[in-house]
Enzyme design. Structure first.
Site, short mmCIF file in Angstrom:
data_model
loop_
_atom_site.label_atom_id
_atom_site.label_comp_id
_atom_site.label_asym_id
_atom_site.label_seq_id
_atom_site.Cartn_x
_atom_site.Cartn_y
_atom_site.Cartn_z
N HIS A 58 0.85 -1.19 0.00
CA HIS A 58 0.00 0.00 0.00
C HIS A 58 0.89 1.24 0.00
O HIS A 58 2.07 1.18 0.37
CB HIS A 58 -0.91 0.01 1.22
CG HIS A 58 -2.00 -1.00 1.16
ND1 HIS A 58 -3.10 -1.01 2.01
CD2 HIS A 58 -2.20 -2.06 0.32
CE1 HIS A 58 -3.90 -2.02 1.71
NE2 HIS A 58 -3.37 -2.67 0.70
N GLU A 60 1.18 3.81 1.89
CA GLU A 60 1.81 4.16 3.16
C GLU A 60 3.02 3.28 3.45
O GLU A 60 4.06 3.78 3.92
CB GLU A 60 0.80 3.99 4.32
CG GLU A 60 -0.45 4.83 4.19
CD GLU A 60 -1.62 4.08 3.58
OE1 GLU A 60 -2.73 4.19 4.11
OE2 GLU A 60 -1.40 3.38 2.56
N CYS A 88 -5.80 1.63 6.15
CA CYS A 88 -6.45 0.38 6.57
C CYS A 88 -5.79 -0.10 7.87
O CYS A 88 -4.85 0.52 8.38
CB CYS A 88 -6.30 -0.68 5.47
SG CYS A 88 -4.60 -1.25 5.24
N CYS A 91 -1.95 -0.82 7.55
CA CYS A 91 -1.11 0.38 7.49
C CYS A 91 -1.15 1.15 8.81
O CYS A 91 -0.12 1.68 9.25
CB CYS A 91 -1.58 1.27 6.34
SG CYS A 91 -1.31 0.53 4.71
#
Length: 215
Positions: A58, A60, A88, A91
């Site tokens: 992701h 991040e 999410c 993360c």
């Protein structure tokens, strides 16, 4: 209470939005992230799970890995992360483990958001580190990028389905049975007598019994 943002915050989110566009260009869901420290850009990242075959890639975490390697430390207590979509659970916990000072996100995620939309992992009192989390920075712009992306994807899928239907429709040819008058069935009076009387809609027709088939 209305959240106020500094010019530096907005500049960081604009950079995160440019990273989201990079994700869009390679077919990934457009989410971008930027890590700042003392007003300086430390690292950037954008969604890459599809292209890298990595479910953890992701935006991040891509930025977090770059920052940790650059600063040679797995803890980043002086850093702030700006991301276009609410983190999410995966993360959020990574950012907490890295001891981030602040996390700022743009659009809220009603399906997997873990900074208040679905759950709020940052607010868990049991954790030994607490990161300041703020949401809604340039929320409309961040959300519009996602809406435009998914609208484009839906239009592409529809075009593909329509093209497939058209291709299948043009390739199917009617099957012609020798001696069969169109609109009749084998064994019907029209077939037997050679004329084209049609059975009225709703009327029944008894088919001839074949000795090899069970009654």
């Amino acid at each position: 209470m209305t959240q106020t943002w500094s010019p530096q915050d907005e500049a960081a989110m604009r950079l995160a939005l440019s990273q989201a566009q990079n994700a869009w260009l390679i077919g990934e869901v457009p989410v971008g992230a930027v890590i700042m420290r003392a007003g300086q850009v430390i690292a950037t990242g954008y969604n890459r799970p599809i292209t890298t075959h990595d479910p953890t890639a992701h935006a991040e975490l891509v930025a977090l890995r770059h920052a940790a390697q650059l600063l040679e430390n797995y803890r980043l207590p002086d850093c702030e992360l700006f991301v276009t979509l609410e983190p999410c659970a995966m993360c959020a916990m990574a950012l907490l483990h890295a001891r981030f000072k602040r996390v700022v996100f743009g659009a809220r995620d009603a399906k997997t958001g873990s900074a208040g939309s679905v759950v709020d992992l940052f607010a868990q009192a049991q954790l030994n580190h607490h990161t300041l989390v703020q949401g809604g920075l340039m929320e409309d712009a961040c959300g519009q990028v996602l809406r435009d992306f998914f609208a484009e994807r839906r239009a592409q899928k529809k075009a593909e389905r329509d093209a497939m239907k058209a291709s299948l429709g043009s390739s199917v040819e009617p099957v012609v049975i020798p001696g069969l008058v169109p609109g009749t069935l084998p064994g019907s009076s029209a077939h037997a007598c050679g004329h084209d009387d049609h059975i009225p809609a709703g009327d029944a027709m008894e088919l001839p019994h074949h000795p090899d088939l069970p009654l």
